[in-house]
Design a protein around this motif. Structure first.
Motif, PDB file in Angstrom:
ATOM      1  N   SER A 145       1.241  -1.538  -0.002  1.00 53.29           N
ATOM      2  CA  SER A 145      -0.161  -0.082  -0.260  1.00 53.29           C
ATOM      3  C   SER A 145       0.529   1.544   0.252  1.00 53.29           C
ATOM      4  O   SER A 145       0.719   2.653  -0.217  1.00 53.29           O
ATOM      5  N   VAL A 146       2.216   1.233   0.310  1.00 51.86           N
ATOM      6  CA  VAL A 146       2.838   2.385   0.514  1.00 51.86           C
ATOM      7  C   VAL A 146       3.866   2.717  -0.518  1.00 51.86           C
ATOM      8  O   VAL A 146       3.512   2.781  -1.061  1.00 51.86           O
ATOM      9  N   ASN A 147       3.875   1.411  -1.684  1.00 46.94           N
ATOM     10  CA  ASN A 147       4.875   1.302  -2.737  1.00 46.94           C
ATOM     11  C   ASN A 147       4.204   0.087  -3.421  1.00 46.94           C
ATOM     12  O   ASN A 147       5.013  -0.936  -3.464  1.00 46.94           O
ATOM     13  N   PRO A 148       3.069   0.086  -4.399  1.00 48.45           N
ATOM     14  CA  PRO A 148       2.674  -0.404  -5.255  1.00 48.45           C
ATOM     15  C   PRO A 148       3.147  -0.870  -6.198  1.00 48.45           C
ATOM     16  O   PRO A 148       3.222  -1.912  -6.953  1.00 48.45           O
ATOM     17  N   SER A 149       4.698  -0.505  -6.246  1.00 45.98           N
ATOM     18  CA  SER A 149       6.045  -0.600  -7.358  1.00 45.98           C
ATOM     19  C   SER A 149       6.167  -2.210  -7.075  1.00 45.98           C
ATOM     20  O   SER A 149       7.415  -2.808  -7.555  1.00 45.98           O
ATOM     21  N   LEU A 150       5.836  -1.982  -5.629  1.00 50.96           N
ATOM     22  CA  LEU A 150       6.575  -3.726  -5.037  1.00 50.96           C
ATOM     23  C   LEU A 150       6.215  -5.018  -5.531  1.00 50.96           C
ATOM     24  O   LEU A 150       6.950  -5.939  -6.103  1.00 50.96           O
ATOM     25  N   LEU A 151       4.962  -4.769  -6.288  1.00 49.50           N
ATOM     26  CA  LEU A 151       4.309  -5.806  -7.224  1.00 49.50           C
ATOM     27  C   LEU A 151       5.041  -5.767  -8.744  1.00 49.50           C
ATOM     28  O   LEU A 151       4.867  -7.018  -8.977  1.00 49.50           O
ATOM     29  N   GLU A 152       5.426  -4.984  -8.542  1.00 51.61           N
ATOM     30  CA  GLU A 152       6.313  -5.255 -10.090  1.00 51.61           C
ATOM     31  C   GLU A 152       8.139  -5.616 -10.352  1.00 51.61           C
ATOM     32  O   GLU A 152       8.204  -5.648 -11.408  1.00 51.61           O
ATOM     33  N   LYS A 153       8.397  -5.557  -9.042  1.00 48.88           N
ATOM     34  CA  LYS A 153       9.294  -6.087  -9.384  1.00 48.88           C
ATOM     35  C   LYS A 153       9.893  -7.228  -9.419  1.00 48.88           C
ATOM     36  O   LYS A 153       8.980  -8.752  -8.982  1.00 48.88           O
ATOM     37  N   LYS A 154      11.341  -7.462  -9.413  1.00 51.45           N
ATOM     38  CA  LYS A 154      10.980  -9.683 -10.473  1.00 51.45           C
ATOM     39  C   LYS A 154      11.466 -10.029  -8.797  1.00 51.45           C
ATOM     40  O   LYS A 154      12.342  -9.649  -7.818  1.00 51.45           O
ATOM     41  N   HIS A 155      11.761 -11.396  -9.413  1.00 49.25           N
ATOM     42  CA  HIS A 155      12.026 -12.578  -7.819  1.00 49.25           C
ATOM     43  C   HIS A 155      12.674 -12.164  -7.654  1.00 49.25           C
ATOM     44  O   HIS A 155      14.530 -11.905  -7.823  1.00 49.25           O
ATOM     45  N   ALA A 156      12.930 -12.595  -6.280  1.00 49.50           N
ATOM     46  CA  ALA A 156      14.753 -11.713  -5.140  1.00 49.50           C
ATOM     47  C   ALA A 156      16.105 -12.882  -5.990  1.00 49.50           C
ATOM     48  O   ALA A 156      15.116 -14.458  -6.848  1.00 49.50           O
ATOM     49  N   GLU A 157      16.672 -12.502  -6.156  1.00 52.46           N
ATOM     50  CA  GLU A 157      18.064 -13.587  -6.362  1.00 52.46           C
ATOM     51  C   GLU A 157      19.337 -13.829  -5.073  1.00 52.46           C
ATOM     52  O   GLU A 157      19.179 -12.692  -4.522  1.00 52.46           O
ATOM     53  N   SER A 158      19.380 -14.894  -4.855  1.00 54.13           N
ATOM     54  CA  SER A 158      20.598 -14.978  -4.739  1.00 54.13           C
ATOM     55  C   SER A 158      21.755 -14.169  -4.498  1.00 54.13           C
ATOM     56  O   SER A 158      21.965 -14.116  -5.222  1.00 54.13           O
ATOM     57  N   ALA A 159      22.270 -13.985  -3.405  1.00 59.08           N
ATOM     58  CA  ALA A 159      23.417 -12.935  -2.883  1.00 59.08           C
ATOM     59  C   ALA A 159      24.855 -13.599  -3.133  1.00 59.08           C
ATOM     60  O   ALA A 159      24.913 -14.755  -3.046  1.00 59.08           O
ATOM     61  N   PRO A 160      25.832 -13.359  -3.782  1.00 59.15           N
ATOM     62  CA  PRO A 160      26.745 -13.706  -4.147  1.00 59.15           C
ATOM     63  C   PRO A 160      27.493 -13.782  -3.777  1.00 59.15           C
ATOM     64  O   PRO A 160      27.905 -13.234  -2.604  1.00 59.15           O
ATOM     65  N   GLY A 161      28.101 -14.607  -2.707  1.00 63.60           N
ATOM     66  CA  GLY A 161      29.384 -15.139  -1.912  1.00 63.60           C
ATOM     67  C   GLY A 161      28.117 -15.720  -0.951  1.00 63.60           C
ATOM     68  O   GLY A 161      27.220 -16.451  -0.991  1.00 63.60           O
ATOM     69  N   ARG A 162      29.421 -15.155   0.642  1.00 60.38           N
ATOM     70  CA  ARG A 162      29.316 -15.314   1.579  1.00 60.38           C
ATOM     71  C   ARG A 162      28.450 -14.857   2.921  1.00 60.38           C
ATOM     72  O   ARG A 162      28.282 -13.360   3.054  1.00 60.38           O
ATOM     73  N   VAL A 163      27.060 -15.161   3.174  1.00 64.31           N
ATOM     74  CA  VAL A 163      25.708 -13.823   3.967  1.00 64.31           C
ATOM     75  C   VAL A 163      26.403 -14.600   5.158  1.00 64.31           C
ATOM     76  O   VAL A 163      25.700 -15.670   5.784  1.00 64.31           O
ATOM     77  N   GLN A 164      27.008 -13.569   6.203  1.00 65.33           N
ATOM     78  CA  GLN A 164      26.971 -13.553   7.329  1.00 65.33           C
ATOM     79  C   GLN A 164      26.731 -12.637   8.338  1.00 65.33           C
ATOM     80  O   GLN A 164      26.870 -11.514   8.655  1.00 65.33           O
ATOM     81  N   VAL A 165      25.609 -13.193   9.443  1.00 69.87           N
ATOM     82  CA  VAL A 165      25.109 -12.687  10.306  1.00 69.87           C
ATOM     83  C   VAL A 165      25.478 -12.019  12.338  1.00 69.87           C
ATOM     84  O   VAL A 165      25.809 -13.374  12.776  1.00 69.87           O
ATOM     85  N   ILE A 166      26.232 -11.205  12.541  1.00 74.82           N
ATOM     86  CA  ILE A 166      26.556 -10.914  13.678  1.00 74.82           C
ATOM     87  C   ILE A 166      25.804 -10.617  14.258  1.00 74.82           C
ATOM     88  O   ILE A 166      24.721  -9.060  13.865  1.00 74.82           O
TER      89      ILE A 166
END
Length: 68
Positions: A44-65
Motif C-alpha cells: 500500500s505504501v509502495n505499489p511498485s513492489l508488485l512489479e519487482k522481479k523475484h529475489a535472487e541469491s546474493a553472490p558469496g557468503r552472508v554472515q549474521v553477526i
C-alpha cells in the motif's frame, strides 16, 4: 521476559533478540497473518513492489553477526 501476554514497559524486551523470542512464541497461523499484514502495508505504501522481479541469491557468503 514474562511468558504471559501482559504489557511490559521493560526496555530489555525491546531488543531484537527479545522480539524474535516473542515472534517464535506465536502460533504459526498468527505468524503467517503478520506476514500477510506487513506485505499489505508495504504494497500500500509502495505499489511498485508488485512489479519487482523475484529475489535472487546474493553472490558469496552472508554472515549474521550479533553483539551479544
Amino acid at each position: 521476559m514474562q511468558n504471559d501476554r501482559s504489557v511490559s514497559h521493560d526496555r530489555q524486551e525491546e531488543t531484537p533478540e527479545a522480539k524474535a523470542r516473542w515472534f517464535r512464541s506465536l502460533p504459526m497461523a498468527d505468524r503467517m497473518q503478520m506476514l500477510c499484514d506487513l506485505t499489505e502495508i508495504a504494497v500500500s505504501v509502495n505499489p511498485s513492489l508488485l512489479e519487482k522481479k523475484h529475489a535472487e541469491s546474493a553472490p558469496g557468503r552472508v554472515q549474521v553477526i550479533s553483539a551479544t
